[in-house]
Each structure stands twice: as structure tokens, then as C-alpha cells.
Write a protein that holds these residues in place. Structure first.
Motif, PDB file in Angstrom:
ATOM      1  N   LEU A  33       0.651  -1.267  -0.401  1.00  0.00           N
ATOM      2  CA  LEU A  33      -0.173  -0.220  -0.181  1.00  0.00           C
ATOM      3  C   LEU A  33       0.660   1.386  -0.305  1.00  0.00           C
ATOM      4  O   LEU A  33       2.121   1.032   0.388  1.00  0.00           O
ATOM      5  CB  LEU A  33      -1.054  -0.058   1.393  1.00  0.00           C
ATOM      6  CG  LEU A  33      -1.876  -0.850   0.884  1.00  0.00           C
ATOM      7  CD1 LEU A  33      -2.788  -0.742   2.852  1.00  0.00           C
ATOM      8  CD2 LEU A  33      -2.965  -0.451   0.348  1.00  0.00           C
ATOM      9  N   THR A  34       0.746   2.249  -0.766  1.00  0.00           N
ATOM     10  CA  THR A  34       0.838   3.547  -0.848  1.00  0.00           C
ATOM     11  C   THR A  34       0.352   4.185  -0.222  1.00  0.00           C
ATOM     12  O   THR A  34      -0.436   4.042   0.989  1.00  0.00           O
ATOM     13  CB  THR A  34       0.827   4.194  -1.814  1.00  0.00           C
ATOM     14  OG1 THR A  34      -0.770   4.866  -2.026  1.00  0.00           O
ATOM     15  CG2 THR A  34       1.266   2.945  -3.074  1.00  0.00           C
ATOM     16  N   SER A  35       1.479   5.130   0.353  1.00  0.00           N
ATOM     17  CA  SER A  35       0.286   6.354   1.633  1.00  0.00           C
ATOM     18  C   SER A  35      -0.055   7.019   1.466  1.00  0.00           C
ATOM     19  O   SER A  35      -1.344   7.370   2.683  1.00  0.00           O
ATOM     20  CB  SER A  35       1.755   7.641   2.150  1.00  0.00           C
ATOM     21  OG  SER A  35       1.739   8.307   0.901  1.00  0.00           O
ATOM     22  N   ALA A  36      -0.590   7.404   0.238  1.00  0.00           N
ATOM     23  CA  ALA A  36      -1.732   8.123  -0.257  1.00  0.00           C
ATOM     24  C   ALA A  36      -3.549   6.954  -0.031  1.00  0.00           C
ATOM     25  O   ALA A  36      -4.013   7.497   0.340  1.00  0.00           O
ATOM     26  CB  ALA A  36      -2.233   8.397  -1.560  1.00  0.00           C
ATOM     27  N   ARG A  37      -3.085   5.955  -0.592  1.00  0.00           N
ATOM     28  CA  ARG A  37      -3.930   4.501   0.067  1.00  0.00           C
ATOM     29  C   ARG A  37      -4.279   4.333   1.641  1.00  0.00           C
ATOM     30  O   ARG A  37      -5.413   4.517   1.847  1.00  0.00           O
ATOM     31  CB  ARG A  37      -3.012   3.334  -0.634  1.00  0.00           C
ATOM     32  CG  ARG A  37      -3.814   4.322  -2.489  1.00  0.00           C
ATOM     33  CD  ARG A  37      -3.265   1.992  -2.725  1.00  0.00           C
ATOM     34  NE  ARG A  37      -4.053   2.720  -4.316  1.00  0.00           N
ATOM     35  CZ  ARG A  37      -3.247   1.487  -4.923  1.00  0.00           C
ATOM     36  NH1 ARG A  37      -2.938   0.268  -5.216  1.00  0.00           N
ATOM     37  NH2 ARG A  37      -2.922   1.572  -6.506  1.00  0.00           N
ATOM     38  N   ILE A  38      -3.631   4.115   2.524  1.00  0.00           N
ATOM     39  CA  ILE A  38      -3.811   4.482   3.363  1.00  0.00           C
ATOM     40  C   ILE A  38      -4.467   5.244   4.359  1.00  0.00           C
ATOM     41  O   ILE A  38      -5.414   5.406   5.059  1.00  0.00           O
ATOM     42  CB  ILE A  38      -1.940   4.013   4.355  1.00  0.00           C
ATOM     43  CG1 ILE A  38      -1.659   2.729   4.109  1.00  0.00           C
ATOM     44  CG2 ILE A  38      -2.102   4.095   5.937  1.00  0.00           C
ATOM     45  CD1 ILE A  38      -0.292   2.610   4.541  1.00  0.00           C
ATOM     46  N   LEU A  39      -4.236   6.820   4.052  1.00  0.00           N
ATOM     47  CA  LEU A  39      -4.551   7.795   4.067  1.00  0.00           C
ATOM     48  C   LEU A  39      -5.805   8.136   4.033  1.00  0.00           C
ATOM     49  O   LEU A  39      -6.539   8.403   4.675  1.00  0.00           O
ATOM     50  CB  LEU A  39      -3.909   8.791   3.602  1.00  0.00           C
ATOM     51  CG  LEU A  39      -4.543  10.812   3.593  1.00  0.00           C
ATOM     52  CD1 LEU A  39      -3.545  11.738   3.625  1.00  0.00           C
ATOM     53  CD2 LEU A  39      -5.779  11.267   2.060  1.00  0.00           C
ATOM     54  N   VAL A  40      -7.076   7.801   2.240  1.00  0.00           N
ATOM     55  CA  VAL A  40      -7.274   6.962   1.965  1.00  0.00           C
ATOM     56  C   VAL A  40      -8.359   5.918   2.908  1.00  0.00           C
ATOM     57  O   VAL A  40      -9.832   6.304   3.625  1.00  0.00           O
ATOM     58  CB  VAL A  40      -8.388   6.857   0.719  1.00  0.00           C
ATOM     59  CG1 VAL A  40      -9.566   7.084   0.528  1.00  0.00           C
ATOM     60  CG2 VAL A  40      -7.197   8.433  -0.194  1.00  0.00           C
ATOM     61  N   GLY A  41      -7.597   5.207   3.244  1.00  0.00           N
ATOM     62  CA  GLY A  41      -8.449   4.291   4.082  1.00  0.00           C
ATOM     63  C   GLY A  41      -9.128   4.817   5.241  1.00  0.00           C
ATOM     64  O   GLY A  41     -10.128   4.320   6.436  1.00  0.00           O
ATOM     65  N   TYR A  42      -8.100   5.280   6.971  1.00  0.00           N
ATOM     66  CA  TYR A  42      -7.496   5.981   7.384  1.00  0.00           C
ATOM     67  C   TYR A  42      -8.998   6.648   7.185  1.00  0.00           C
ATOM     68  O   TYR A  42      -9.774   7.471   8.139  1.00  0.00           O
ATOM     69  CB  TYR A  42      -6.721   6.966   8.177  1.00  0.00           C
ATOM     70  CG  TYR A  42      -5.448   5.753   8.741  1.00  0.00           C
ATOM     71  CD1 TYR A  42      -6.005   5.600   9.896  1.00  0.00           C
ATOM     72  CD2 TYR A  42      -4.288   5.926   8.917  1.00  0.00           C
ATOM     73  CE1 TYR A  42      -5.874   4.142  10.533  1.00  0.00           C
ATOM     74  CE2 TYR A  42      -3.921   5.052   9.570  1.00  0.00           C
ATOM     75  CZ  TYR A  42      -4.029   4.225  10.439  1.00  0.00           C
ATOM     76  OH  TYR A  42      -3.167   3.186  10.981  1.00  0.00           O
ATOM     77  N   VAL A  43      -9.458   8.180   6.521  1.00  0.00           N
ATOM     78  CA  VAL A  43     -10.242   8.790   6.125  1.00  0.00           C
ATOM     79  C   VAL A  43     -11.482   8.398   6.648  1.00  0.00           C
ATOM     80  O   VAL A  43     -12.242   8.102   6.947  1.00  0.00           O
ATOM     81  CB  VAL A  43     -10.289   9.962   5.257  1.00  0.00           C
ATOM     82  CG1 VAL A  43     -11.425  10.757   5.226  1.00  0.00           C
ATOM     83  CG2 VAL A  43      -8.830  10.833   5.552  1.00  0.00           C
ATOM     84  N   THR A  44     -12.114   6.884   5.841  1.00  0.00           N
ATOM     85  CA  THR A  44     -12.805   5.689   5.648  1.00  0.00           C
ATOM     86  C   THR A  44     -13.441   5.495   6.264  1.00  0.00           C
ATOM     87  O   THR A  44     -14.061   5.300   6.798  1.00  0.00           O
ATOM     88  CB  THR A  44     -12.737   5.171   3.999  1.00  0.00           C
ATOM     89  OG1 THR A  44     -12.259   5.525   2.658  1.00  0.00           O
ATOM     90  CG2 THR A  44     -13.251   4.536   3.547  1.00  0.00           C
ATOM     91  N   ALA A  45     -12.019   5.103   7.318  1.00  0.00           N
ATOM     92  CA  ALA A  45     -12.500   4.246   8.617  1.00  0.00           C
ATOM     93  C   ALA A  45     -13.457   5.307   9.315  1.00  0.00           C
ATOM     94  O   ALA A  45     -13.319   4.853  10.232  1.00  0.00           O
ATOM     95  CB  ALA A  45     -11.284   4.036   8.864  1.00  0.00           C
ATOM     96  N   GLY A  46     -13.026   6.762   9.044  1.00  0.00           N
ATOM     97  CA  GLY A  46     -13.498   7.491  10.168  1.00  0.00           C
ATOM     98  C   GLY A  46     -15.327   7.523   9.787  1.00  0.00           C
ATOM     99  O   GLY A  46     -15.487   7.763  10.817  1.00  0.00           O
ATOM    100  N   VAL A  47     -14.585   7.436   8.769  1.00  0.00           N
ATOM    101  CA  VAL A  47     -16.420   7.420   8.150  1.00  0.00           C
ATOM    102  C   VAL A  47     -17.518   6.319   8.331  1.00  0.00           C
ATOM    103  O   VAL A  47     -18.690   6.160   9.172  1.00  0.00           O
ATOM    104  CB  VAL A  47     -16.428   7.586   6.846  1.00  0.00           C
ATOM    105  CG1 VAL A  47     -18.080   7.780   5.931  1.00  0.00           C
ATOM    106  CG2 VAL A  47     -16.517   9.104   6.505  1.00  0.00           C
ATOM    107  N   VAL A  48     -16.986   5.274   8.619  1.00  0.00           N
ATOM    108  CA  VAL A  48     -17.627   3.993   9.019  1.00  0.00           C
ATOM    109  C   VAL A  48     -17.423   3.712  10.488  1.00  0.00           C
ATOM    110  O   VAL A  48     -18.909   3.846  11.137  1.00  0.00           O
ATOM    111  CB  VAL A  48     -17.174   2.289   8.408  1.00  0.00           C
ATOM    112  CG1 VAL A  48     -17.549   1.024   9.117  1.00  0.00           C
ATOM    113  CG2 VAL A  48     -16.683   2.802   6.846  1.00  0.00           C
ATOM    114  N   LEU A  49     -16.572   4.151  11.083  1.00  0.00           N
ATOM    115  CA  LEU A  49     -16.979   4.178  12.494  1.00  0.00           C
ATOM    116  C   LEU A  49     -18.064   5.428  12.951  1.00  0.00           C
ATOM    117  O   LEU A  49     -18.217   4.381  13.771  1.00  0.00           O
ATOM    118  CB  LEU A  49     -15.626   4.269  13.070  1.00  0.00           C
ATOM    119  CG  LEU A  49     -14.120   3.410  13.743  1.00  0.00           C
ATOM    120  CD1 LEU A  49     -13.268   3.951  13.865  1.00  0.00           C
ATOM    121  CD2 LEU A  49     -14.800   2.331  13.862  1.00  0.00           C
TER     122      LEU A  49
END
Length: 126
Positions: A33-49
């Protein structure tokens, strides 16, 4: 008593923020995973949580350790969009998230620009 309460709050924020950062670093080092994909994953995880109701208890307990990182940004985007949809209809879905996070985005741009002026960054050579 107030000092212990403050220290406990700081410790919780440090531990939770540290776990989030360590998880991101582990993903970066152990996966492709690139840092950009991890960033998007964290933002999405905040929405899902936030959508499943786990965000607010985490934010209440961990304080800045949960609200300052990208998880908090994602949750703020989603909550702002939901609130704006209730007030303005469909148009709010496009404007609410940006309005709710405008101060943070502005601060990031301003301080990033200020640091670039003060420290003269150079391109990374490989």
C-alpha cells in the motif's frame, strides 16, 4: 487531582494516536500500500466508525488521540455532510463536509506554506 486527570487524558491521547500511527507505519512497511492509499483508508475508516456508532465513544475516551488524526477528519467530513443535508437538502451533501472541516484545512495549508517559506524544502532525491 486535576493534574492526574490531565496526565491521564494526555496518556490516553498519546497511546491511541501512537497506535494509529504504528498501524499506518506497519501497513506501509508490510504491504504494498502507498501512503496515499493508507491516508484514504484512515479517512474512510473514520466515516465507517461514525456510521456504526463506534466513533463517538472512542473520541470521548481518547480525546485528541482519536480526533486529531485522519480518522477524526473523515468523521468530521461525514458529520458535516449529514448535518448540511438535513438543513439544505442534496446540495448539503457536497458542501457540508468542506464547511465543517474548513478551519482544519485552512490551518494545514497556511502552516504548510509558512514552513515552506521558513525552511526552504528541497525535492527528495532517490
Amino acid at each position: 487531582m486535576i493534574v492526574w486527570s490531565l496526565l491521564w487524558s494526555l496518556l490516553k491521547a498519546f497511546v491511541v494516536g501512537g497506535i494509529l500511527c504504528a498501524a499506518g507505519e506497519a501497513l506501509l512497511l508490510k504491504t504494498r500500500l502507498t501512503s496515499a492509499r493508507i491516508l484514504v483508508g484512515y479517512v474512510t475508516a473514520g466515516v465507517v466508525l461514525g456510521a456504526i456508532g463506534l466513533w463517538q465513544p472512542l473520541a470521548d475516551w481518547a480525546g485528541a488521540g482519536a480526533t486529531v488524526p485522519l480518522l477524526g477528519f473523515g468523521n468530521s467530513l461525514a458529520q458535516g455532510a449529514l448535518k448540511a443535508v438535513q438543513n439544505r437538502g442534496l446540495l448539503g451533501a457536497f458542501t457540508g463536509g468542506v464547511e465543517s472541516t474548513a478551519a482544519g484545512i485552512t490551518a494545514a495549508v497556511f502552516f504548510g506554506y509558512l514552513m515552506a517559506i521558513l525552511f526552504r524544502p528541497k525535492m527528495k532525491s532517490e
